[in-house]
Design a protein around this motif. Structure first.
Motif, PDB file in Angstrom:
ATOM      1  N   ILE A   9       0.841  -1.204   0.000  1.00 47.32           N
ATOM      2  CA  ILE A   9       0.000   0.000   0.000  1.00 47.32           C
ATOM      3  C   ILE A   9       0.873   1.250   0.000  1.00 47.32           C
ATOM      4  N   MET A  10       1.932   1.237   0.805  1.00 43.73           N
ATOM      5  CA  MET A  10       2.837   2.381   0.884  1.00 43.73           C
ATOM      6  C   MET A  10       3.527   2.639  -0.448  1.00 43.73           C
ATOM      7  N   CYS A  11       3.855   1.558  -1.153  1.00 43.02           N
ATOM      8  CA  CYS A  11       4.490   1.705  -2.476  1.00 43.02           C
ATOM      9  C   CYS A  11       3.538   2.348  -3.464  1.00 43.02           C
ATOM     10  N   PHE A  12       2.280   1.895  -3.449  1.00 41.73           N
ATOM     11  CA  PHE A  12       1.287   2.482  -4.348  1.00 41.73           C
ATOM     12  C   PHE A  12       1.075   3.956  -4.040  1.00 41.73           C
ATOM     13  N   MET A  13       1.078   4.294  -2.763  1.00 42.21           N
ATOM     14  CA  MET A  13       0.895   5.690  -2.354  1.00 42.21           C
ATOM     15  C   MET A  13       2.060   6.547  -2.835  1.00 42.21           C
ATOM     16  N   ALA A  14       3.251   5.981  -2.794  1.00 45.96           N
ATOM     17  CA  ALA A  14       4.435   6.722  -3.220  1.00 45.96           C
ATOM     18  C   ALA A  14       4.426   6.962  -4.725  1.00 45.96           C
ATOM     19  N   LEU A  15       3.894   5.983  -5.473  1.00 45.93           N
ATOM     20  CA  LEU A  15       3.865   6.105  -6.929  1.00 45.93           C
ATOM     21  C   LEU A  15       2.726   6.993  -7.414  1.00 45.93           C
ATOM     22  N   ALA A  16       1.654   7.098  -6.626  1.00 51.09           N
ATOM     23  CA  ALA A  16       0.484   7.874  -7.044  1.00 51.09           C
ATOM     24  C   ALA A  16       0.796   9.365  -6.979  1.00 51.09           C
ATOM     25  N   PRO A  17       0.146  10.165  -7.839  1.00 57.03           N
ATOM     26  CA  PRO A  17       0.343  11.608  -7.786  1.00 57.03           C
ATOM     27  C   PRO A  17      -0.149  12.173  -6.465  1.00 57.03           C
ATOM     28  N   ALA A  18       0.449  13.278  -6.030  1.00 59.71           N
ATOM     29  CA  ALA A  18       0.068  13.888  -4.761  1.00 59.71           C
ATOM     30  C   ALA A  18      -1.408  14.290  -4.784  1.00 59.71           C
ATOM     31  N   HIS A  19      -1.899  14.731  -5.941  1.00 62.27           N
ATOM     32  CA  HIS A  19      -3.309  15.072  -6.068  1.00 62.27           C
ATOM     33  C   HIS A  19      -3.662  15.133  -7.546  1.00 62.27           C
ATOM     34  N   ALA A  20      -4.928  14.994  -7.835  1.00 61.87           N
ATOM     35  CA  ALA A  20      -5.406  15.139  -9.209  1.00 61.87           C
ATOM     36  C   ALA A  20      -6.172  16.450  -9.293  1.00 61.87           C
ATOM     37  N   LEU A  21      -5.783  17.271 -10.239  1.00 61.39           N
ATOM     38  CA  LEU A  21      -6.440  18.558 -10.453  1.00 61.39           C
ATOM     39  C   LEU A  21      -7.581  18.371 -11.448  1.00 61.39           C
ATOM     40  N   GLN A  22      -8.775  18.783 -11.066  1.00 59.85           N
ATOM     41  CA  GLN A  22      -9.924  18.680 -11.955  1.00 59.85           C
ATOM     42  C   GLN A  22     -10.524  20.053 -12.218  1.00 59.85           C
ATOM     43  N   VAL A  23     -10.771  20.342 -13.495  1.00 58.91           N
ATOM     44  CA  VAL A  23     -11.375  21.618 -13.889  1.00 58.91           C
ATOM     45  C   VAL A  23     -12.534  21.325 -14.836  1.00 58.91           C
ATOM     46  N   ASP A  25     -14.948  22.802 -17.578  1.00 56.05           N
ATOM     47  CA  ASP A  25     -14.979  23.967 -18.462  1.00 56.05           C
ATOM     48  C   ASP A  25     -16.411  24.383 -18.788  1.00 56.05           C
ATOM     49  N   ASP A  26     -16.574  25.319 -19.711  1.00 53.32           N
ATOM     50  CA  ASP A  26     -17.902  25.868 -19.991  1.00 53.32           C
ATOM     51  C   ASP A  26     -18.720  25.006 -20.942  1.00 53.32           C
ATOM     52  N   ARG A  27     -18.192  23.838 -21.318  1.00 58.81           N
ATOM     53  CA  ARG A  27     -18.988  22.821 -22.013  1.00 58.81           C
ATOM     54  C   ARG A  27     -19.562  21.838 -21.000  1.00 58.81           C
ATOM     55  N   SER A  28     -19.253  22.071 -19.723  1.00 53.65           N
ATOM     56  CA  SER A  28     -19.587  21.147 -18.627  1.00 53.65           C
ATOM     57  C   SER A  28     -18.779  19.863 -18.722  1.00 53.65           C
ATOM     58  N   VAL A  29     -17.613  19.952 -19.362  1.00 54.04           N
ATOM     59  CA  VAL A  29     -16.689  18.815 -19.456  1.00 54.04           C
ATOM     60  C   VAL A  29     -15.645  18.938 -18.344  1.00 54.04           C
ATOM     61  N   THR A  30     -15.482  17.895 -17.556  1.00 51.48           N
ATOM     62  CA  THR A  30     -14.484  17.901 -16.478  1.00 51.48           C
ATOM     63  C   THR A  30     -13.193  17.270 -16.995  1.00 51.48           C
ATOM     64  N   VAL A  31     -12.113  18.056 -16.886  1.00 47.02           N
ATOM     65  CA  VAL A  31     -10.803  17.613 -17.364  1.00 47.02           C
ATOM     66  C   VAL A  31      -9.905  17.380 -16.155  1.00 47.02           C
ATOM     67  N   THR A  32      -9.232  16.227 -16.138  1.00 48.82           N
ATOM     68  CA  THR A  32      -8.374  15.859 -15.006  1.00 48.82           C
ATOM     69  C   THR A  32      -6.903  15.967 -15.403  1.00 48.82           C
ATOM     70  N   PHE A  33      -6.130  16.594 -14.527  1.00 45.53           N
ATOM     71  CA  PHE A  33      -4.684  16.757 -14.743  1.00 45.53           C
ATOM     72  C   PHE A  33      -3.939  16.075 -13.595  1.00 45.53           C
ATOM     73  N   VAL A  34      -2.919  15.314 -13.942  1.00 41.44           N
ATOM     74  CA  VAL A  34      -2.095  14.653 -12.926  1.00 41.44           C
ATOM     75  C   VAL A  34      -1.280  15.685 -12.168  1.00 41.44           C
ATOM     76  N   GLN A  35      -0.873  16.763 -12.878  1.00 37.95           N
ATOM     77  CA  GLN A  35      -0.141  17.854 -12.234  1.00 37.95           C
ATOM     78  C   GLN A  35      -0.546  19.177 -12.876  1.00 37.95           C
ATOM     79  N   THR A  36      -0.194  20.253 -12.242  1.00 38.74           N
ATOM     80  CA  THR A  36      -0.550  21.576 -12.749  1.00 38.74           C
ATOM     81  C   THR A  36       0.032  21.800 -14.140  1.00 38.74           C
ATOM     82  N   PRO A  37      -0.780  22.206 -15.108  1.00 40.77           N
ATOM     83  CA  PRO A  37      -0.268  22.428 -16.469  1.00 40.77           C
ATOM     84  C   PRO A  37       0.864  23.457 -16.493  1.00 40.77           C
ATOM     85  N   GLN A  38       1.946  23.099 -17.167  1.00 41.91           N
ATOM     86  CA  GLN A  38       3.098  23.994 -17.290  1.00 41.91           C
ATOM     87  C   GLN A  38       3.294  24.494 -18.716  1.00 41.91           C
TER      88      GLN A  38
END
Length: 288
Positions: A9-23, A25-38
């Motif tokens: 479990i600890m290994c999976f937690m270490a490999l998983a992203p710290a958080h998933a960013l979800q936005v 948009d104005d089409r009501s489509v939810t887009v998920t990002f593993v990290q903040t877009p750069q």
């Protein structure tokens, strides 16, 4: 066995992203990002300006042909028009996300190629505030330091611009032509709402929509005291039938905005504070 499970479990937690960013948009489509877009491509000048106003210009890697402010974005790769851009050029830039208008025909094609898209729509002041917040969330900027701060500046500037006008100037009936057609700025548009904040009367009612195409005769009948227009539209205005009888035309109460000022007043974004000052100066000079 239990120890092994805990380690797994600890290994999976270490490999998983710290958080998933979800936005969403104005089409009501939810887009998920593993990290903040750069790496961001913007296909609308107002969205380009919003990213930069949030002090994240450095994340832009490409823009549409009309994005020209701030000056630094003019050095970026240009990927064509916002409605029908060069898809291959966008893909080559390897963006984390593409910002565009709902009306852009590029959304589905880009998404089919695995590129994330955020489609946004700005027709009025509430939309502008919401889009600033949405871009701030996408860039993970705290609202107090980003969108909220920007909106306070815009709001305060509009109030100051309104207070600079005399009571006489506020009786002015205004027609604002956005582009040839003629296409007008109605009361429900962000331009119309700015005029309302300044205290003047827009001759194009909200019932006609934000940016209606109108019959030139409508303006003749309305007989505005003041006309505001971008310089590219002005060439066509002289040919409109009956306009020589309009009060604003007869008394030369017309503000013809140059290219730079026109870009400010017709873009729904962070420069709306400057737009309010530009419009207030026109009203004061021509009708005050």
């Amino acid at each position: 066995m239990k120890t092994f499970s805990v380690l797994l479990i600890m290994c999976f937690m270490a490999l998983a992203p710290a958080h998933a960013l979800q936005v969403t948009d104005d089409r009501s489509v939810t887009v998920t990002f593993v990290q903040t877009p750069q790496r961001i491509v913007s296909l609308l000048p107002s969205l380009t300006e919003s990213v930069c106003a949030l002090e994240q210009c450095q994340r832009l890697v490409g823009v549409d042909r009309y994005s020209n402010y701030p000056a630094s974005v003019r050095r970026l790769p240009v990927v064509g028009g916002g409605l029908d851009p060069n898809i291959e050029a966008i893909v080559a830039l390897k963006p984390d996300v593409v910002l565009l208008a709902i009306s852009s025909r590029a959304s589905q094609r880009l998404e089919s190629l695995g590129i994330k898209v955020i489609a946004l729509e700005t027709k009025n002041h509430a939309d502008v505030r919401r889009v600033l917040k949405k871009i701030g969330a996408l860039l993970e900027i705290p609202e107090a330091a980003g969108a909220d701060r920007l909106w306070r500046i815009i709001d305060a500037s509009m109030s100051a611009a309104s207070q600079s006008l005399s009571p006489e100037a506020k009786n002015t009936r205004v027609y604002f032509e956005v582009s040839r057609g003629p296409y007008a700025a109605g009361e429900s548009s962000f331009i119309g709402e700015t005029l309302t904040r300044l205290g003047v009367k827009n001759i194009i009612p909200a019932s006609l929509g934000p940016f209606p195409r109108i019959n030139p005769e409508f303006v003749v009948r309305a007989n505005p005291d003041l006309i505001m227009v971008g310089n590219r539209s002005m060439e066509a205005m002289a040919a409109y039938p009956g306009w020589s009888s309009i009060k604003a035309v007869k008394e030369r109460r017309i503000c013809v905005y140059g290219v730079d000022e026109s870009d400010v007043v017709v873009r729904p974004g962070p420069r709306m504070a400057e737009a309010a000052r530009i419009m207030a100066k026109c009203i004061a000079d021509k009708a005050g």
